[in-house]
Write a protein that holds these residues in place. Structure first.
Motif, PDB file in Angstrom:
ATOM      1  N   LEU A 111       0.530  -1.116   0.146  1.00  0.00           N
ATOM      2  CA  LEU A 111       0.451  -0.160   0.170  1.00  0.00           C
ATOM      3  C   LEU A 111       1.159   1.592   0.183  1.00  0.00           C
ATOM      4  O   LEU A 111       2.185   1.434   1.046  1.00  0.00           O
ATOM      5  CB  LEU A 111      -1.196  -0.016   1.287  1.00  0.00           C
ATOM      6  CG  LEU A 111      -1.795   1.082   1.712  1.00  0.00           C
ATOM      7  CD1 LEU A 111      -3.041   0.860   2.123  1.00  0.00           C
ATOM      8  CD2 LEU A 111      -1.052   2.470   1.977  1.00  0.00           C
ATOM      9  N   SER A 112       0.895   1.863  -1.222  1.00  0.00           N
ATOM     10  CA  SER A 112       1.242   3.286  -1.115  1.00  0.00           C
ATOM     11  C   SER A 112       0.654   4.709  -0.738  1.00  0.00           C
ATOM     12  O   SER A 112      -0.781   5.087  -1.230  1.00  0.00           O
ATOM     13  CB  SER A 112       2.026   3.529  -2.570  1.00  0.00           C
ATOM     14  OG  SER A 112       2.853   2.277  -2.771  1.00  0.00           O
TER      15      SER A 112
ATOM     16  N   LEU B 254      -1.164  10.457  -6.365  1.00  0.00           N
ATOM     17  CA  LEU B 254      -0.706   9.251  -6.789  1.00  0.00           C
ATOM     18  C   LEU B 254      -1.490   8.700  -7.989  1.00  0.00           C
ATOM     19  O   LEU B 254      -0.768   7.662  -8.983  1.00  0.00           O
ATOM     20  CB  LEU B 254      -0.882   7.768  -5.523  1.00  0.00           C
ATOM     21  CG  LEU B 254       0.442   7.940  -4.647  1.00  0.00           C
ATOM     22  CD1 LEU B 254       0.064   7.219  -3.649  1.00  0.00           C
ATOM     23  CD2 LEU B 254       1.971   8.086  -4.924  1.00  0.00           C
ATOM     24  N   VAL B 255      -2.526   8.933  -7.930  1.00  0.00           N
ATOM     25  CA  VAL B 255      -3.143   8.487  -9.338  1.00  0.00           C
ATOM     26  C   VAL B 255      -2.775   8.982 -10.193  1.00  0.00           C
ATOM     27  O   VAL B 255      -2.778   8.241 -11.254  1.00  0.00           O
ATOM     28  CB  VAL B 255      -4.781   8.580  -9.033  1.00  0.00           C
ATOM     29  CG1 VAL B 255      -5.460   8.151 -10.278  1.00  0.00           C
ATOM     30  CG2 VAL B 255      -5.446   7.487  -8.052  1.00  0.00           C
ATOM     31  N   SER B 256      -2.746  10.129 -10.498  1.00  0.00           N
ATOM     32  CA  SER B 256      -2.186  11.192 -11.994  1.00  0.00           C
ATOM     33  C   SER B 256      -0.941  10.701 -11.657  1.00  0.00           C
ATOM     34  O   SER B 256      -0.354  10.160 -12.776  1.00  0.00           O
ATOM     35  CB  SER B 256      -2.536  12.375 -10.848  1.00  0.00           C
ATOM     36  OG  SER B 256      -1.761  13.314 -11.930  1.00  0.00           O
ATOM     37  N   GLY B 257      -0.007  10.505 -10.608  1.00  0.00           N
ATOM     38  CA  GLY B 257       1.288   9.233 -11.442  1.00  0.00           C
ATOM     39  C   GLY B 257       1.485   8.197 -11.864  1.00  0.00           C
ATOM     40  O   GLY B 257       1.967   7.899 -12.998  1.00  0.00           O
TER      41      GLY B 257
ATOM     42  N   ILE C 277      -2.770  -0.807  -3.739  1.00  0.00           N
ATOM     43  CA  ILE C 277      -3.109  -0.578  -2.905  1.00  0.00           C
ATOM     44  C   ILE C 277      -2.924   1.365  -3.310  1.00  0.00           C
ATOM     45  O   ILE C 277      -1.680   1.526  -2.750  1.00  0.00           O
ATOM     46  CB  ILE C 277      -4.533  -0.328  -1.976  1.00  0.00           C
ATOM     47  CG1 ILE C 277      -5.115  -1.219  -2.025  1.00  0.00           C
ATOM     48  CG2 ILE C 277      -5.456   0.919  -1.426  1.00  0.00           C
ATOM     49  CD1 ILE C 277      -6.078  -1.606  -1.107  1.00  0.00           C
ATOM     50  N   THR C 278      -3.395   2.037  -3.515  1.00  0.00           N
ATOM     51  CA  THR C 278      -2.611   3.662  -3.045  1.00  0.00           C
ATOM     52  C   THR C 278      -3.223   4.432  -2.910  1.00  0.00           C
ATOM     53  O   THR C 278      -5.174   4.494  -2.562  1.00  0.00           O
ATOM     54  CB  THR C 278      -2.244   4.423  -4.550  1.00  0.00           C
ATOM     55  OG1 THR C 278      -3.736   5.230  -5.194  1.00  0.00           O
ATOM     56  CG2 THR C 278      -1.080   3.290  -5.233  1.00  0.00           C
TER      57      THR C 278
ATOM     58  N   LYS D 288       7.526   9.503  -6.609  1.00  0.00           N
ATOM     59  CA  LYS D 288       7.794   8.638  -7.672  1.00  0.00           C
ATOM     60  C   LYS D 288       8.222   7.085  -6.757  1.00  0.00           C
ATOM     61  O   LYS D 288       8.011   5.895  -6.795  1.00  0.00           O
ATOM     62  CB  LYS D 288       9.335   8.938  -8.193  1.00  0.00           C
ATOM     63  CG  LYS D 288       9.848   7.877  -8.523  1.00  0.00           C
ATOM     64  CD  LYS D 288      10.787   8.407 -10.259  1.00  0.00           C
ATOM     65  CE  LYS D 288      11.566   7.639 -10.894  1.00  0.00           C
ATOM     66  NZ  LYS D 288      12.349   6.359 -10.138  1.00  0.00           N
ATOM     67  N   ALA D 289       9.017   7.645  -5.303  1.00  0.00           N
ATOM     68  CA  ALA D 289       9.570   6.456  -4.413  1.00  0.00           C
ATOM     69  C   ALA D 289       8.025   5.691  -4.176  1.00  0.00           C
ATOM     70  O   ALA D 289       8.278   4.381  -3.751  1.00  0.00           O
ATOM     71  CB  ALA D 289      10.559   7.105  -3.322  1.00  0.00           C
TER      72      ALA D 289
END
Ligand SMILES: NC(=O)c1ccc[n+]([C@@H]2O[C@H](COP(=O)([O-])OP(=O)(O)OC[C@H]3O[C@@H](n4cnc5c(N)ncnc54)[C@H](O)[C@@H]3O)[C@@H](O)[C@H]2O)c1
Length: 420
Positions: free
Chosen positions: A48-49, A131-134, A123-124, A114-115
């Motif tokens: 999970l990020s 994060l979703v955009s990344g 899961i983000t 990025k990391a």
């Protein structure tokens, strides 16, 4: 652990732990979830990020997710909102990799995102959809393993709905902000109190008797307006939505266009999620010494380049106060670089409201996992039962009992035959 983290100073860990424990006292609902997660391990094996404001309350969420078995990494959702001691405590005591430093520049901020994505998450968890955009823009390869995402704030949900409308959102996202136990409390009472706290800590200026202008009358801004009124300010609201404007008027506030309000303001605070709510035309008419701040998600609500263009000299009389001396001699004090002032110069929302927001986040991760493969791509709300359960647990923790429908009342409320 090896150095798979990037924080300011590991030696701040002890102080951070105290702060996390202090917050935990006010987070009984999340604590109950953590106890259950510890026994059931529902998130076992899940990577999970999370990209959230790195505060003591978030640390308690991260501990809860880890107790459930998740392999968590955390980065900041805003360059100014990190509590460096909390970041150190998470790395040192919880072995949770954190990528966040208060005051980080844009390049570091995006390096940290990025990391977090390099963790290859199932899961983000976002506060603002970064994060979703990344994932969509830089790491579409991650979509294959992604069960979905959860989103904390109004601006993030708006961005996600725009992605869904454009057909680019390829996985389900749970809009935690849409739970009643989130936006009715966190946005209103949390942002209300902590925004005032941020302004007071940054300036130590008396609010009583001052004219305080609030941009917007949504959940956050109405919280700010009511708290400023409670401190004795004379509150003016600006809106673009006639219904919200009418509510503000009937709640007893003056309502007028920003260009009129700006002439009268001692303070102006924006919390709309919109761009350039304060712009060159408003700076042109402000009083000498006006204090301006933002509590909306992005630092776009105050047009800072337009303010810079009018500025001949800039001073910093106090931390988090940039005093712009305009070419005509007037001074405009911009707080916290136009970033969420409650996190920049204060500590964000009090733990008691984050208890409910983060209970929603923890249960949203479990919900995504339980419904793996069954949710369509797009933005979803958590089921109403989850919302009601969180409210019931919170009431219980507060020692508040409520009535239950009698069988007679339940029957009456579900029938249409009975009238006068
Ligand atoms: N500071 C924090 O900790 C915190 C917490 C929660 C949400 N937020 C952020 O605050 C912002 C507002 O969130 P919310 O939940 O109150 O949203 P909301 O949708 O309930 O309210 C926004 C209001 O702003 C009004 N508005 C839009 N453009 C305007 C303009 N140009 N002038 C005047 N009013 C305008 C809208 O009509 C609406 O009533 C979002 O960016 C959200 O992500 C910040």
């Amino acid at each position: 652990m090896g150095k798979n983290y990037d924080i300011k100073d590991l030696s701040l860990a002890e102080q951070g732990r105290k702060r996390i424990d202090w917050a935990e006292n006010e987070m009984p609902v999340l604590r109950l979830i953590r106890e259950r997660f510890g026994k059931e391990r529902p998130l076992k094996g899940l990577r999970l990020s999370a990209c959230l404001h790195v505060t003591a309350e978030t640390a308690n969420l991260a501990r809860t997710l880890a107790a459930g078995g998740a392999d968590v990494v955390l980065c900041a959702s805003n360059p100014l909102s990190t509590q460096d001691d909390v970041a150190a405590a998470l790395v040192n005591y919880e072995e949770i990799p954190v990528y966040a430093i208060k005051g980080e520049d844009n390049e570091t901020y995006y390096g940290h995102l990025k990391a977090a994505l390099d963790h290859n998450p199932h899961i983000t968890m976002d506060d603002g959809a970064d994060l979703v955009s990344g994932v969509l823009k830089q790491r579409p390869d991650l979509i294959e393993n992604l069960l979905g995402s959860t989103e904390e704030t109004t601006t993030g949900v708006i961005r996600l709905k725009a992605m869904a409308a454009d057909g680019v959102l390829k996985f389900p996202v749970i809009a935690v902000n849409d739970s009643d136990t989130k936006h009715l409390f966190d946005n209103r009472y949390g942002t209300g109190q902590s925004t005032l706290d941020g302004i007071i800590r940054a300036t130590n200026v008396l609010l009583a008797g001052k004219t305080f202008v609030v941009g917007g009358y949504g959940w956050c801004s109405r919280g700010i307006a009511s708290r400023a009124h409670g401190l004795g300010s004379n509150v003016i609201v600006t809106e673009i939505d006639p219904i919200k404007a009418l509510e503000a008027a009937m709640d007893g506030f003056r309502v007028m266009p920003m260009v009129e309000a700006a002439k009268l303001a001692d303070f102006i605070v924006t919390a709309t999620g919109d761009v350039n709510v304060l712009d060159a035309a408003h700076f042109a008419v402000m009083k000498d010494g006006a204090i301006v701040a933002n509590s909306g998600h992005f630092n776009v609500e105050i047009n800072i380049p337009a303010l810079e263009a009018l500025t001949s000299e800039k001073r910093q009389p106090r931390p988090f106060v940039d005093q712009h001396i305009l070419k005509d001699g007037r001074r405009i004090n911009l707080l916290g670089e136009g970033r969420l002032i409650n996190l920049a110069s204060a500590e964000g929302h009090p733990a008691s409201v984050m208890d409910m927001s983060f209970a929603n986040q923890a249960l949203a991760s479990e919900f995504l996992l339980r419904n793996k493969g069954q949710l369509r791509a797009g933005v979803h709300a958590l089921p109403k039962e989850v919302d009601r359960e969180i409210a019931a647990l919170k009431l219980k923790a507060m020692g508040i009992a409520i009535d239950e429908l009698t069988p007679e009342q339940a029957k009456y409320l579900s029938s249409w035959e009975e009238g006068t």
